[in-house]
Enzyme design. Structure first.
Site, PDB file in Angstrom:
ATOM      1  N   LEU A   7       0.850  -1.201   0.000  1.00 31.53           N
ATOM      2  CA  LEU A   7       0.000   0.000   0.000  1.00 31.53           C
ATOM      3  C   LEU A   7       0.880   1.243   0.000  1.00 31.53           C
ATOM      4  CD1 LEU A   7      -2.705  -1.028   2.641  1.00 31.53           C
ATOM      5  CD2 LEU A   7      -2.429  -1.759   0.265  1.00 31.53           C
ATOM      6  N   ARG A  14       1.377  13.537   7.811  1.00 31.65           N
ATOM      7  CA  ARG A  14       2.146  13.847   9.018  1.00 31.65           C
ATOM      8  C   ARG A  14       3.633  14.101   8.736  1.00 31.65           C
ATOM      9  NH1 ARG A  14      -0.427   8.638  11.910  1.00 31.65           N
ATOM     10  NH2 ARG A  14      -0.710   8.136   9.713  1.00 31.65           N
ATOM     11  N   LYS A  21       5.042  10.104   0.985  1.00 33.76           N
ATOM     12  CA  LYS A  21       5.809   9.540   2.106  1.00 33.76           C
ATOM     13  C   LYS A  21       6.655   8.338   1.706  1.00 33.76           C
ATOM     14  CE  LYS A  21       3.512   7.237   5.293  1.00 33.76           C
ATOM     15  NZ  LYS A  21       2.710   7.010   6.509  1.00 33.76           N
ATOM     16  N   THR A  79      -6.890   2.417   4.147  1.00 32.09           N
ATOM     17  CA  THR A  79      -6.192   1.179   3.775  1.00 32.09           C
ATOM     18  C   THR A  79      -7.168   0.099   3.288  1.00 32.09           C
ATOM     19  OG1 THR A  79      -6.208   0.633   6.140  1.00 32.09           O
ATOM     20  CG2 THR A  79      -4.176   1.531   5.257  1.00 32.09           C
ATOM     21  N   GLU A 155      -8.023   1.074  15.999  1.00 29.58           N
ATOM     22  CA  GLU A 155      -7.053   2.138  15.720  1.00 29.58           C
ATOM     23  C   GLU A 155      -6.848   3.014  16.958  1.00 29.58           C
ATOM     24  OE1 GLU A 155      -5.105   2.475  12.888  1.00 29.58           O
ATOM     25  OE2 GLU A 155      -5.932   0.475  12.915  1.00 29.58           O
ATOM     26  N   ASN A 373      53.794  14.997 -12.996  1.00 33.40           N
ATOM     27  CA  ASN A 373      53.800  15.769 -11.755  1.00 33.40           C
ATOM     28  C   ASN A 373      53.185  17.139 -12.029  1.00 33.40           C
ATOM     29  OD1 ASN A 373      54.161  16.581  -9.198  1.00 33.40           O
ATOM     30  ND2 ASN A 373      56.391  16.778  -9.294  1.00 33.40           N
ATOM     31  N   TYR A 383      37.108  25.569 -19.975  1.00 37.00           N
ATOM     32  CA  TYR A 383      35.817  26.147 -20.381  1.00 37.00           C
ATOM     33  C   TYR A 383      36.049  27.502 -21.031  1.00 37.00           C
ATOM     34  CZ  TYR A 383      30.877  27.470 -19.739  1.00 37.00           C
ATOM     35  OH  TYR A 383      29.574  27.845 -19.936  1.00 37.00           O
TER      36      TYR A 383
HETATM   37  C1  UD1 Z   1      -1.800   1.627   9.855  1.00 35.62           C
HETATM   38  C2  UD1 Z   1      -2.826   0.677  10.499  1.00 35.62           C
HETATM   39  C3  UD1 Z   1      -2.464   0.512  11.974  1.00 35.62           C
HETATM   40  C4  UD1 Z   1      -1.055  -0.026  12.120  1.00 35.62           C
HETATM   41  C5  UD1 Z   1      -0.053   0.878  11.375  1.00 35.62           C
HETATM   42  C6  UD1 Z   1       1.285   0.190  11.321  1.00 35.62           C
HETATM   43  C7  UD1 Z   1      -4.944   1.003   9.303  1.00 35.62           C
HETATM   44  C8  UD1 Z   1      -6.284   1.607   9.357  1.00 35.62           C
HETATM   45  N1  UD1 Z   1      -4.154   1.228  10.360  1.00 35.62           N
HETATM   46  O1  UD1 Z   1      -1.953   2.904  10.461  1.00 35.62           O
HETATM   47  O2  UD1 Z   1      -3.367  -0.412  12.592  1.00 35.62           O
HETATM   48  O3  UD1 Z   1      -0.694  -0.114  13.491  1.00 35.62           O
HETATM   49  O4  UD1 Z   1      -0.491   1.095  10.013  1.00 35.62           O
HETATM   50  O5  UD1 Z   1       2.278   1.033  10.795  1.00 35.62           O
HETATM   51  O6  UD1 Z   1      -4.616   0.328   8.353  1.00 35.62           O
HETATM   52  N2  UD1 Z   1      -2.402   4.025   2.214  1.00 35.62           N
HETATM   53  C9  UD1 Z   1      -2.971   3.816   0.974  1.00 35.62           C
HETATM   54  N3  UD1 Z   1      -4.188   4.378   0.721  1.00 35.62           N
HETATM   55  C10 UD1 Z   1      -4.895   5.067   1.659  1.00 35.62           C
HETATM   56  C11 UD1 Z   1      -4.313   5.236   2.929  1.00 35.62           C
HETATM   57  C12 UD1 Z   1      -3.072   4.701   3.182  1.00 35.62           C
HETATM   58  O7  UD1 Z   1      -2.369   3.196   0.092  1.00 35.62           O
HETATM   59  O8  UD1 Z   1      -5.996   5.517   1.339  1.00 35.62           O
HETATM   60  C13 UD1 Z   1      -1.061   3.462   2.480  1.00 35.62           C
HETATM   61  C14 UD1 Z   1      -0.060   4.519   2.915  1.00 35.62           C
HETATM   62  O9  UD1 Z   1       0.629   5.058   1.790  1.00 35.62           O
HETATM   63  C15 UD1 Z   1       0.852   3.739   3.856  1.00 35.62           C
HETATM   64  C16 UD1 Z   1      -0.041   2.614   4.385  1.00 35.62           C
HETATM   65  O10 UD1 Z   1      -1.165   2.554   3.550  1.00 35.62           O
HETATM   66  O11 UD1 Z   1       1.946   3.173   3.171  1.00 35.62           O
HETATM   67  C17 UD1 Z   1      -0.478   2.851   5.831  1.00 35.62           C
HETATM   68  O12 UD1 Z   1      -1.143   4.096   5.936  1.00 35.62           O
HETATM   69  P1  UD1 Z   1      -0.941   5.055   7.181  1.00 35.62           P
HETATM   70  O13 UD1 Z   1      -1.796   6.243   6.976  1.00 35.62           O
HETATM   71  O14 UD1 Z   1       0.490   5.257   7.451  1.00 35.62           O
HETATM   72  O15 UD1 Z   1      -1.591   4.170   8.351  1.00 35.62           O
HETATM   73  P2  UD1 Z   1      -1.239   4.237   9.899  1.00 35.62           P
HETATM   74  O16 UD1 Z   1      -1.945   5.385  10.504  1.00 35.62           O
HETATM   75  O17 UD1 Z   1       0.221   4.153  10.091  1.00 35.62           O
HETATM   76 MG    MG Z   2       1.752   4.391   8.827  1.00 33.99          MG
END
Ligand code: UD1
Ligand code: MG
Length: 450
Positions: A7, A14, A21, A79, A155, A373, A383
């Site tokens: 993902l 953040r 990211k 996610t 969460e 040398n 240039y």
């Molecule tokens: C997520 C988990 C959390 C876990 C943590 C571990 C969920 C809801 N929560 O939280 O339980 O403890 O990871 O690090 O899954 N992404 C997408 N599409 C989206 C949103 C996010 O592809 O719409 C990708 C982001 O690019 C990232 C990953 O999913 O690589 C995780 O997203 P992030 O927002 O970092 O989730 P966390 O808040 O860290």
């Molecule tokens: Mg994360």
């Protein structure tokens, strides 16, 4: 049959960055590249990368991953929504789907392998990777019984005070049975604090969910902000230095040095304090780098000493000393037994065996023979304001201090250039070339009448 989905569609709010990211880097590789590398050994049937925020840029960076299928998630609604995007393309797939968050960069291949093995043995619908963290702030909390069965994931933002005290956290790495997951994905709601579809909500909806606790909690560190990025860099650097110390490299002051994943060292190499090795580097036996040195994408032979200097995209032979305060720039090729001394800059130039550029020089677009040398302060003027031109200097030639060699210029073998000369015409082998005003001396000048 195994499929893998990483993902990587989120913005990473953040991080407060203009870049996605997952393209932030650690020890020379981006977060998402690290995640993709950690699943390489599994040789999955299909590999997906979910992209969304700045999708083009993410794709461009990862084009070299063979067989990787990019799936667009637009908009990015969490996610769960990210994994829903696989439904059309994975229709009819019968096997496991391993899902990895793209921001968990320190995972080891062996841990992921163990997760898949445990999942296959337990015949669960999902097995997730967990860790007990001293500070679980920000992570989803996993509620499991003593036998490893998981009841659900909540969460951080949705936890009540009691739930927050649970430090068993979700790593964001899951092995699902695709058939079971594909039935549940359409049922995920957005009824939570962030109004997003959470993949973690699926866990409570399966008949049988299990977890595997990682041995090393560091491995599951997620990167959501710059502080976590720095913590991961710290862990990674420590891993790399420990690895190379185990392989016989001396670090005089390990914590002051940084390494990249793609560097390798020969035997009895000494890394002095404040030395940084970046990109892809090969460092030969008995080299001594530092103090205060940065090398990037270089190949160094044996017994190369580099002190207080910068060497980038260069190739250096055996028994060479560089610095202090030298700069070898891209396409510098330095032969065996050469010396590059104080305040010397070399760019796109080759130096034959045993040649010396010891003090205060600029050598650019130049081919130097062997045993040349270069006198203090010699400059190749490469240039003309529009184009760059080459200088060629034959074997055994010497330039006097403060010579300016105006390119294009060819100087033969065993030539001597007089100190302070500006040389604009080619010089044949064995000649002396002097190009400066003759000295005028007026005797008794001090006694002249005014
Ligand atoms: C997520 C988990 C959390 C876990 C943590 C571990 C969920 C809801 N929560 O939280 O339980 O403890 O990871 O690090 O899954 N992404 C997408 N599409 C989206 C949103 C996010 O592809 O719409 C990708 C982001 O690019 C990232 C990953 O999913 O690589 C995780 O997203 P992030 O927002 O970092 O989730 P966390 O808040 O860290
Ligand atoms: Mg994360």
């Amino acid at each position: 049959m195994l499929a893998v989905a990483v993902l990587a569609a989120g913005k990473g709010t953040r991080m407060k960055s203009a870049f996605p990211k997952v393209l932030q880097s650690l020890a020379g590789a981006t977060l998402v590249e690290r995640v993709l590398n950690s699943v390489r050994n599994l040789q999955p049937e299909r590999s997906f990368l979910i992209v969304g925020y700045q999708a083009q840029q993410v794709k461009k960076q990862l084009n070299h991953f063979k067989g990787l299928e990019f799936i667009l998630q637009e908009p990015q609604n969490g996610t769960g929504h990210a994994v829903q995007q696989l439904l059309p393309t994975m229709e009819g797939f019968d096997g496991e789907l391993l899902v990895l968050n793209g921001d968990v960069p320190l995972l080891r291949a062996a841990t992921i392998d163990a997760l898949v093995q445990v999942h296959r043995k337990s015949e669960a619908d999902v097995t997730l990777l967990t860790a007990r963290l001293q500070d679980p702030t920000g992570y989803g909390r996993v509620f499991a019984d003593a036998s490893g069965h998981v009841n659900g994931v909540v969460e951080h933002k949705d936890c009540n005070a009691e739930q927050l005290s649970n430090n068993l956290t979700n790593a964001g790495i899951y092995c699902f049975n695709w058939q079971a997951l594909s039935a549940i994905l359409p049922q995920l709601s957005v009824d939570n604090n962030q109004r997003e579809s959470y993949l973690t909500d699926s866990v409570a909806m399966f008949a049988r969910a299990m977890h595997l606790e990682a041995d090393d909690p560091n491995e599951v560190s997620g990167v959501n902000n710059r502080r976590q990025l720095a913590q991961c860099e710290h862990i990674l650097q420590q891993r790399l230095r420990n690895h190379w110390m185990n392989e016989g490299v001396t670090f005089v002051d390990p914590t002051s040095c940084t390494l990249s994943e793609a560097c390798s060292f020969g035997c009895d190499v000494v890394i002095e304090p404040q030395t940084h090795i970046r990109g892809s580097c090969i460092v030969g036996d008995n080299c001594r780098l530092g103090p205060g040195t940065m090398v990037e994408n270089v190949t160094l032979g044996k017994r190369v000493y580099v002190v207080q200097s910068v060497v980038r995209e260069a190739k250096v032979g055996d028994d060479v000393s560089v610095g202090p305060f030298a700069h070898l720039r891209p396409a510098a090729v330095v032969g065996d037994r050469c010396r590059i001394g104080n305040f010397v800059e070399v760019k796109k130039s080759s130096l034959g065996t045993g040649s010396k550029v010891n003090h205060l020089s600029y050598i650019g677009d130049t081919t130097l023979g062997s045993d040349v040398n270069i006198g203090a302060g010699t400059v190749t003027a490469n240039y003309d304001g529009v184009d760059k031109h080459r200088t060629v200097i034959g074997n055994g030639s010497k330039t006097g201090a403060n010579s300016v060699l105006v390119a294009p210029l060819s100087i033969g073998d065993n030539v001597t250039v007089g100190a302070g000369s500006t040389i604009t015409n080619d010089v044949p082998s064995k000649a002396l070339a002097v190009g400066r005003a003759r000295q005028m001396t007026k005797n008794n000048w001090a006694n002249r009448s005014i």
